[in-house]
Design a protein around this motif. Structure first.
Motif, PDB file in Angstrom:
ATOM      1  N   ARG A   8       1.783   2.288   3.652  1.00 35.56           N
ATOM      2  CA  ARG A   8       0.806   1.983   2.627  1.00 35.56           C
ATOM      3  C   ARG A   8       1.240   0.792   1.780  1.00 35.56           C
ATOM      4  NH1 ARG A   8       1.801   7.853   0.286  1.00 35.56           N
ATOM      5  NH2 ARG A   8       0.995   8.831   2.104  1.00 35.56           N
ATOM      6  N   PRO A   9       0.269   0.080   1.263  1.00 32.49           N
ATOM      7  CA  PRO A   9       0.609  -1.024   0.356  1.00 32.49           C
ATOM      8  C   PRO A   9       1.256  -0.486  -0.920  1.00 32.49           C
ATOM      9  CG  PRO A   9      -1.774  -0.865   0.668  1.00 32.49           C
ATOM     10  CD  PRO A   9      -1.140   0.219   1.480  1.00 32.49           C
ATOM     11  N   ALA A  10       2.120  -1.275  -1.519  1.00 35.53           N
ATOM     12  CA  ALA A  10       2.835  -0.847  -2.713  1.00 35.53           C
ATOM     13  C   ALA A  10       1.996  -0.996  -3.982  1.00 35.53           C
ATOM     14  CB  ALA A  10       4.131  -1.638  -2.851  1.00 35.53           C
ATOM     15  N   SER A  11       0.885  -1.709  -3.913  1.00 29.93           N
ATOM     16  CA  SER A  11       0.109  -2.006  -5.112  1.00 29.93           C
ATOM     17  C   SER A  11      -0.893  -0.897  -5.434  1.00 29.93           C
ATOM     18  CB  SER A  11      -0.645  -3.328  -4.930  1.00 29.93           C
ATOM     19  OG  SER A  11      -1.602  -3.495  -5.941  1.00 29.93           O
ATOM     20  N   TRP A  12      -0.639  -0.178  -6.518  1.00 32.98           N
ATOM     21  CA  TRP A  12      -1.576   0.847  -6.951  1.00 32.98           C
ATOM     22  C   TRP A  12      -2.875   0.205  -7.410  1.00 32.98           C
ATOM     23  CZ3 TRP A  12      -4.323   2.400 -11.223  1.00 32.98           C
ATOM     24  CH2 TRP A  12      -4.824   3.696 -11.185  1.00 32.98           C
ATOM     25  N   ALA A  13      -2.777  -0.963  -8.054  1.00 34.44           N
ATOM     26  CA  ALA A  13      -3.980  -1.645  -8.555  1.00 34.44           C
ATOM     27  C   ALA A  13      -4.882  -2.053  -7.389  1.00 34.44           C
ATOM     28  CB  ALA A  13      -3.594  -2.863  -9.387  1.00 34.44           C
ATOM     29  N   GLY A  14      -4.311  -2.529  -6.296  1.00 32.55           N
ATOM     30  CA  GLY A  14      -5.099  -2.904  -5.117  1.00 32.55           C
ATOM     31  C   GLY A  14      -5.794  -1.696  -4.501  1.00 32.55           C
ATOM     32  N   ALA A  15      -5.075  -0.576  -4.448  1.00 36.19           N
ATOM     33  CA  ALA A  15      -5.671   0.654  -3.922  1.00 36.19           C
ATOM     34  C   ALA A  15      -6.821   1.108  -4.815  1.00 36.19           C
ATOM     35  CB  ALA A  15      -4.609   1.747  -3.806  1.00 36.19           C
ATOM     36  N   ARG A  16      -6.623   1.023  -6.124  1.00 38.27           N
ATOM     37  CA  ARG A  16      -7.670   1.432  -7.073  1.00 38.27           C
ATOM     38  C   ARG A  16      -8.928   0.578  -6.895  1.00 38.27           C
ATOM     39  NH1 ARG A  16      -7.987   4.481 -11.663  1.00 38.27           N
ATOM     40  NH2 ARG A  16      -9.362   3.726 -13.301  1.00 38.27           N
ATOM     41  N   ARG A  17      -8.738  -0.732  -6.744  1.00 39.49           N
ATOM     42  CA  ARG A  17      -9.890  -1.623  -6.516  1.00 39.49           C
ATOM     43  C   ARG A  17     -10.627  -1.245  -5.233  1.00 39.49           C
ATOM     44  NH1 ARG A  17      -6.437  -5.446  -8.394  1.00 39.49           N
ATOM     45  NH2 ARG A  17      -5.796  -6.059  -6.301  1.00 39.49           N
ATOM     46  N   TYR A  18      -9.855  -0.965  -4.169  1.00 41.14           N
ATOM     47  CA  TYR A  18     -10.461  -0.581  -2.894  1.00 41.14           C
ATOM     48  C   TYR A  18     -11.342   0.661  -3.059  1.00 41.14           C
ATOM     49  CZ  TYR A  18     -10.926   1.459   1.732  1.00 41.14           C
ATOM     50  OH  TYR A  18     -11.436   2.031   2.875  1.00 41.14           O
ATOM     51  N   TRP A  19     -10.795   1.713  -3.685  1.00 38.24           N
ATOM     52  CA  TRP A  19     -11.536   2.961  -3.815  1.00 38.24           C
ATOM     53  C   TRP A  19     -12.712   2.834  -4.777  1.00 38.24           C
ATOM     54  CZ3 TRP A  19     -11.242   5.906   0.023  1.00 38.24           C
ATOM     55  CH2 TRP A  19     -10.055   6.073   0.721  1.00 38.24           C
ATOM     56  N   ALA A  33      -8.680  11.573 -10.984  1.00 39.03           N
ATOM     57  CA  ALA A  33      -8.069  12.628 -11.798  1.00 39.03           C
ATOM     58  C   ALA A  33      -7.075  13.453 -10.982  1.00 39.03           C
ATOM     59  CB  ALA A  33      -9.151  13.525 -12.388  1.00 39.03           C
ATOM     60  N   LEU A  34      -7.350  13.610  -9.694  1.00 43.79           N
ATOM     61  CA  LEU A  34      -6.454  14.363  -8.813  1.00 43.79           C
ATOM     62  C   LEU A  34      -5.296  13.502  -8.286  1.00 43.79           C
ATOM     63  CD1 LEU A  34      -9.174  16.289  -6.791  1.00 43.79           C
ATOM     64  CD2 LEU A  34      -7.569  17.259  -8.448  1.00 43.79           C
ATOM     65  N   ARG A  35      -5.301  12.226  -8.657  1.00 43.38           N
ATOM     66  CA  ARG A  35      -4.288  11.259  -8.215  1.00 43.38           C
ATOM     67  C   ARG A  35      -4.272  11.095  -6.698  1.00 43.38           C
ATOM     68  NH1 ARG A  35      -0.447  10.070 -12.426  1.00 43.38           N
ATOM     69  NH2 ARG A  35      -0.926  11.336 -14.225  1.00 43.38           N
ATOM     70  N   TRP A  36      -5.451  11.067  -6.096  1.00 42.38           N
ATOM     71  CA  TRP A  36      -5.578  10.900  -4.646  1.00 42.38           C
ATOM     72  C   TRP A  36      -5.868   9.459  -4.255  1.00 42.38           C
ATOM     73  CZ3 TRP A  36      -9.146  15.581  -3.067  1.00 42.38           C
ATOM     74  CH2 TRP A  36      -8.418  16.765  -3.211  1.00 42.38           C
ATOM     75  N   LEU A  37      -5.868   8.548  -5.215  1.00 38.45           N
ATOM     76  CA  LEU A  37      -6.274   7.172  -4.919  1.00 38.45           C
ATOM     77  C   LEU A  37      -5.123   6.176  -5.012  1.00 38.45           C
ATOM     78  CD1 LEU A  37      -9.661   7.147  -6.851  1.00 38.45           C
ATOM     79  CD2 LEU A  37      -9.187   7.863  -4.497  1.00 38.45           C
ATOM     80  N   ALA A  38      -3.903   6.632  -4.850  1.00 37.92           N
ATOM     81  CA  ALA A  38      -2.737   5.753  -4.964  1.00 37.92           C
ATOM     82  C   ALA A  38      -2.435   5.022  -3.656  1.00 37.92           C
ATOM     83  CB  ALA A  38      -1.525   6.561  -5.406  1.00 37.92           C
ATOM     84  N   TRP A  39      -3.263   5.170  -2.665  1.00 34.64           N
ATOM     85  CA  TRP A  39      -3.051   4.496  -1.381  1.00 34.64           C
ATOM     86  C   TRP A  39      -4.387   3.994  -0.883  1.00 34.64           C
ATOM     87  CZ3 TRP A  39      -5.547   6.237   2.980  1.00 34.64           C
ATOM     88  CH2 TRP A  39      -6.195   7.466   2.840  1.00 34.64           C
ATOM     89  N   GLN A  40      -4.353   3.128   0.111  1.00 32.89           N
ATOM     90  CA  GLN A  40      -5.586   2.691   0.752  1.00 32.89           C
ATOM     91  C   GLN A  40      -5.330   2.577   2.238  1.00 32.89           C
ATOM     92  OE1 GLN A  40      -5.824  -1.091  -1.367  1.00 32.89           O
ATOM     93  NE2 GLN A  40      -5.900  -2.144   0.576  1.00 32.89           N
TER      94      GLN A  40
END
Length: 111
Positions: A8-19, A33-40
């Motif tokens: 997975r990419p290391a960027s949480w911000a990039g994953a957040r933008r994707y989702w 809220a469930l913290r399921w969006l830390a990856w893409q």
């Protein structure tokens, strides 16, 4: 021996933008809220580009490829049919036997 690992990419911000672009707002909020969006998901097409550059045929994907140093022409390719922990234990156990490691934390035998 070199190891290439795709993860997975290391960027949480990039994953957040994707989702945020992919999910409807209520679902985005709930998953966030469930913290399921830390990856893409990775771009699967890049995997084929990498395999092509390493001269690994698509029929052997997914696979584990082992290289001697930076020379990608000398490689061992192990196609993966099963990605369970048991299958990986079996595969790495066979590799360990093949390179001559007999005990944990012991250096491999000279080849």
């Amino acid at each position: 021996m070199g190891i290439l690992v795709l993860e997975r990419p290391a960027s949480w911000a990039g994953a957040r933008r994707y989702w945020r672009q992919t999910l409807e707002p209520p679902l985005f909020r709930a998953f966030s809220a469930l913290r399921w969006l830390a990856w893409q998901p990775y771009d699967k097409h890049r995997c084929h580009d990498i395999a092509r550059a390493l001269h690994i045929p698509p029929s052997q994907l997914p696979c584990l490829a082992l290289f001697r140093g930076a020379d990608t022409t000398q490689r061992l390719v192990f196609p993966l049919q099963d990605t369970s922990p048991t299958a990986f234990r079996r595969l790495f156990g066979a590799i360990t036997e093949a390179i001559g490691i007999t005990a944990p934390n012991e250096a491999p035998a000279a080849s």
